[in-house]
Design a protein around this motif. Structure first.
Motif, PDB file in Angstrom:
ATOM      1  N   PHE A  20      52.622 -50.944  40.473  1.00 53.68           N
ATOM      2  CA  PHE A  20      54.007 -51.250  40.786  1.00 53.68           C
ATOM      3  C   PHE A  20      54.264 -50.955  42.261  1.00 53.68           C
ATOM      4  CE2 PHE A  20      54.897 -50.409  36.160  1.00 53.68           C
ATOM      5  CZ  PHE A  20      55.267 -51.708  35.876  1.00 53.68           C
ATOM      6  N   SER A  21      55.148 -51.728  42.867  1.00 51.09           N
ATOM      7  CA  SER A  21      55.514 -51.495  44.258  1.00 51.09           C
ATOM      8  C   SER A  21      56.473 -50.305  44.348  1.00 51.09           C
ATOM      9  CB  SER A  21      56.201 -52.745  44.830  1.00 51.09           C
ATOM     10  OG  SER A  21      57.443 -52.953  44.188  1.00 51.09           O
ATOM     11  N   PRO A  22      56.622 -49.694  45.543  1.00 47.25           N
ATOM     12  CA  PRO A  22      57.570 -48.582  45.697  1.00 47.25           C
ATOM     13  C   PRO A  22      58.991 -48.962  45.281  1.00 47.25           C
ATOM     14  CG  PRO A  22      56.104 -48.685  47.576  1.00 47.25           C
ATOM     15  CD  PRO A  22      55.829 -49.914  46.772  1.00 47.25           C
ATOM     16  N   GLU A  23      59.391 -50.225  45.588  1.00 49.33           N
ATOM     17  CA  GLU A  23      60.740 -50.670  45.205  1.00 49.33           C
ATOM     18  C   GLU A  23      60.893 -50.706  43.689  1.00 49.33           C
ATOM     19  OE1 GLU A  23      58.812 -52.213  47.344  1.00 49.33           O
ATOM     20  OE2 GLU A  23      59.886 -52.064  49.277  1.00 49.33           O
ATOM     21  N   GLN A  24      59.849 -51.185  42.995  1.00 50.05           N
ATOM     22  CA  GLN A  24      59.909 -51.254  41.537  1.00 50.05           C
ATOM     23  C   GLN A  24      59.956 -49.856  40.915  1.00 50.05           C
ATOM     24  OE1 GLN A  24      56.399 -53.770  41.052  1.00 50.05           O
ATOM     25  NE2 GLN A  24      57.680 -55.393  40.202  1.00 50.05           N
ATOM     26  N   ILE A  25      59.208 -48.914  41.527  1.00 49.45           N
ATOM     27  CA  ILE A  25      59.231 -47.542  41.020  1.00 49.45           C
ATOM     28  C   ILE A  25      60.606 -46.924  41.213  1.00 49.45           C
ATOM     29  CG2 ILE A  25      58.289 -45.219  41.367  1.00 49.45           C
ATOM     30  CD1 ILE A  25      55.619 -46.470  41.969  1.00 49.45           C
ATOM     31  N   ASN A  26      61.265 -47.245  42.336  1.00 48.80           N
ATOM     32  CA  ASN A  26      62.643 -46.781  42.559  1.00 48.80           C
ATOM     33  C   ASN A  26      63.564 -47.279  41.464  1.00 48.80           C
ATOM     34  OD1 ASN A  26      62.684 -45.122  44.841  1.00 48.80           O
ATOM     35  ND2 ASN A  26      62.537 -46.853  46.222  1.00 48.80           N
ATOM     36  N   VAL A  27      63.451 -48.577  41.126  1.00 50.71           N
ATOM     37  CA  VAL A  27      64.294 -49.165  40.089  1.00 50.71           C
ATOM     38  C   VAL A  27      64.010 -48.501  38.742  1.00 50.71           C
ATOM     39  CG1 VAL A  27      64.838 -51.266  38.813  1.00 50.71           C
ATOM     40  CG2 VAL A  27      64.512 -51.368  41.283  1.00 50.71           C
ATOM     41  N   LEU A  28      62.728 -48.278  38.435  1.00 47.82           N
ATOM     42  CA  LEU A  28      62.359 -47.644  37.166  1.00 47.82           C
ATOM     43  C   LEU A  28      62.971 -46.255  37.045  1.00 47.82           C
ATOM     44  CD1 LEU A  28      58.571 -48.583  36.784  1.00 47.82           C
ATOM     45  CD2 LEU A  28      60.449 -49.292  35.308  1.00 47.82           C
ATOM     46  N   LYS A  29      62.828 -45.456  38.107  1.00 47.16           N
ATOM     47  CA  LYS A  29      63.286 -44.075  38.030  1.00 47.16           C
ATOM     48  C   LYS A  29      64.806 -43.965  38.032  1.00 47.16           C
ATOM     49  CE  LYS A  29      62.042 -39.459  39.474  1.00 47.16           C
ATOM     50  NZ  LYS A  29      61.117 -38.630  40.261  1.00 47.16           N
ATOM     51  N   ASN A  30      65.486 -44.979  38.526  1.00 50.33           N
ATOM     52  CA  ASN A  30      66.944 -44.920  38.581  1.00 50.33           C
ATOM     53  C   ASN A  30      67.618 -45.702  37.460  1.00 50.33           C
ATOM     54  OD1 ASN A  30      67.903 -43.469  41.199  1.00 50.33           O
ATOM     55  ND2 ASN A  30      66.157 -44.707  41.824  1.00 50.33           N
ATOM     56  N   SER A  31      66.832 -46.330  36.562  1.00 51.16           N
ATOM     57  CA  SER A  31      67.447 -47.099  35.476  1.00 51.16           C
ATOM     58  C   SER A  31      66.665 -46.958  34.181  1.00 51.16           C
ATOM     59  CB  SER A  31      67.570 -48.580  35.871  1.00 51.16           C
ATOM     60  OG  SER A  31      66.294 -49.101  36.239  1.00 51.16           O
ATOM     61  N   ILE A  32      65.517 -47.602  34.082  1.00 52.88           N
ATOM     62  CA  ILE A  32      64.761 -47.638  32.830  1.00 52.88           C
ATOM     63  C   ILE A  32      64.203 -46.266  32.466  1.00 52.88           C
ATOM     64  CG2 ILE A  32      62.774 -48.696  31.662  1.00 52.88           C
ATOM     65  CD1 ILE A  32      63.214 -51.142  33.454  1.00 52.88           C
ATOM     66  N   ALA A  33      63.785 -45.492  33.474  1.00 49.59           N
ATOM     67  CA  ALA A  33      63.259 -44.139  33.224  1.00 49.59           C
ATOM     68  C   ALA A  33      64.132 -43.109  33.934  1.00 49.59           C
ATOM     69  CB  ALA A  33      61.809 -44.046  33.691  1.00 49.59           C
TER      70      ALA A  33
END
Length: 358
Positions: A20-33
Motif C-alpha cells: 500500500f502507498s503511504p497515502e492509502q495507509i493514512n486513509v486506512l488508519k484514519n477510517s477503516i482501521a
C-alpha cells in the motif's frame, strides 16, 4: 480533519507487507482501521495480504472492541479484524475445490426447513451447505438464533433488566442469521483459507451490554417487522442525517496557511476519505423490492447470462425475476450485482435441466 500518520519503522514495514502507498495507509488508519496501534495496523495489512481481501471494498476491516481487563477490571480497547460475508465468499470462490452452495434454509422449533421465512416470530435456526469437488455430500452448518442474535440488556428506573433484540436483527432476522450459517459453513468447508476469520454478524453478541433507559417495552409483546415503506423512510432519514454531518464537518474546518505541496496532498486524502464515507452511507441502503430498487435490479438482471438464455420465454422470465428478487431482499445495493451473479451460479448448478428445457 484527517490526521497524517508518522513515517516510522512500523509504517514502512506495513507498507512493504501489503504494497500500500503511504497515502492509502493514512486513509486506512484514519477510517477503516481507525484507532489501531502501529502493531495492530501491521497485523491487519498482513491479514489483507494473506487473504487477498481489499479493505477499500469493505471486504475486511479492523474495529476497536472494548474488553474488561482481568486485573484492573477496566475496559480496554483492542483492535479486532473482521471479514464481511462478501469477503468470505470471495475467498471461497478462489478455491479450485469450491463448487457452489445450497439455498439458505430456515426452521422453527418444529424443525421443518423452508427456503422463505414467513412467520412472525424469529427463526429458530438457519442452515447452509457448501459443495466441494470430490465430495459426494455438501458440508452443512447450522446457526441457532439464540447463539448469534445481538441483544441489549436494558435497565429501567426500577433496577430490572430486560433483553431486547438490536435493530438490524429485528428488521432482518432471517438475513442476519442466514449470513452466520453461511460463514460457519464456508469456514467448516475451507478451514485452511478461513481459519481464525469471523464476520461481524457472528461476533455481534460480544457487543451486548447494559444500557440505561427510562422505559422498557413489554417482553410479552411480539416483535413487529417494519413494512417496506417504513424501512425506506428510515433509510432516507439516516442518509440525510449522515450527509448533513459530513457537510457540517467540512464547513467547520479551519483554514490554515500551509505549503502548496502539503495542501495538495491533504486534498487528495480528503477526497479519498469522503469517497469512503459516501460508500459507508451507500452500504446502509439495502434492496427492499420498491419500484426505485426494482429498476436497478432489472438493469442488472438483464445483463445476466441466464436472462439471454430464456429471454424469448416471457413466463420463464417472470418466474426467474421473482425468484432472484426474493433472494435479494436485505442485500446492500452496492453489492446487488455481485449477489445476483452468485445466485445465478447457484441456480445453474441446481436447475441446469430447467434452463436447457426453456
Amino acid at each position: 480533519m484527517t490526521l497524517p500518520v508518522k513515517k516510522n519503522d512500523i509504517q514502512k514495514s506495513a507498507s512493504s507487507i501489503a504494497n500500500f502507498s503511504p497515502e492509502q495507509i493514512n486513509v486506512l488508519k484514519n477510517s477503516i482501521a481507525k484507532g489501531a496501534t502501529d502493531e495492530e495496523l501491521e497485523l491487519f495489512l498482513y491479514t489483507c495480504k494473506r487473504t487477498g481481501l481489499d479493505p477499500f471494498s469493505r471486504q475486511i476491516y479492523l474495529i476497536q472492541r472494548k474488553t474488561k481487563d482481568d486485573d484492573s477490571k477496566e475496559k480496554k480497547s483492542n483492535g479486532v479484524i473482521q471479514v464481511s460475508i462478501d469477503g468470505f465468499r470471495s475467498i471461497a470462490s478462489r478455491n479450485p475445490e469450491y463448487a457452489g452452495q445450497t439455498t439458505t434454509l430456515f426452521c422453527g422449533k418444529d424443525g421443518k426447513w423452508t427456503e422463505i421465512w414467513t412467520q412472525e416470530e424469529y427463526p429458530f435456526a438457519a442452515k447452509v451447505g457448501i459443495y466441494r469437488k470430490g465430495y459426494q455430500e455438501a458440508t452443512y452448518a447450522i446457526a441457532k438464533w439464540d447463539s448469534y442474535v445481538q441483544c441489549y440488556w436494558v435497565k429501567n428506573n426500577h433496577g430490572k433488566n430486560s433483553q431486547e433484540v438490536s435493530s438490524m436483527w429485528k428488521k432482518f432476522p432471517e438475513l442476519m442469521l442466514g449470513k452466520c450459517a453461511e460463514a460457519l459453513a464456508l469456514r467448516k468447508a475451507f478451514p485452511s483459507d478461513l481459519s481464525g476469520l469471523y464476520t461481524a454478524d457472528e461476533m455481534a453478541q460480544s457487543n451486548n451490554e447494559v444500557i440505561e433507559a427510562q422505559e422498557v417495552k413489554d417482553e410479552a409483546q411480539k416483535p413487529k417487522l417494519p413494512s417496506t415503506k417504513e424501512w425506506t423512510e428510515q433509510n432516507k432519514k439516516i442518509t440525510e442525517v449522515q450527509q448533513k454531518q459530513i457537510e457540517e464537518e467540512v464547513n467547520t474546518q479551519s483554514v490554515k496557511k500551509v505549503p502548496a505541496q502539503v495542501a495538495q496532498a491533504q486534498k487528495v486524502l480528503d477526497r479519498k476519505e469522503k469517497a469512503l464515507e459516501a460508500e459507508v452511507i451507500d452500504n446502509e441502503i439495502v434492496y427492499n423490492g420498491s419500484e426505485d430498487h426494482k429498476s436497478k435490479f432489472k438493469e442488472i438482471f438483464r445483463c445476466l447470462k441466464i436472462f439471454s438464455e430464456i429471454k424469448n420465454d416471457m413466463e420463464k422470465t417472470v418466474e426467474l425475476a421473482t425468484y432472484f428478487s426474493e433472494r435479494c431482499l436485505g442485500v446492500p445495493l452496492k453489492h446487488l450485482k455481485e449477489h445476483l451473479i452468485n445466485i445465478e451460479n447457484d441456480y445453474k448448478i441446481n436447475h441446469s435441466k430447467d434452463i436447457s428445457a426453456a
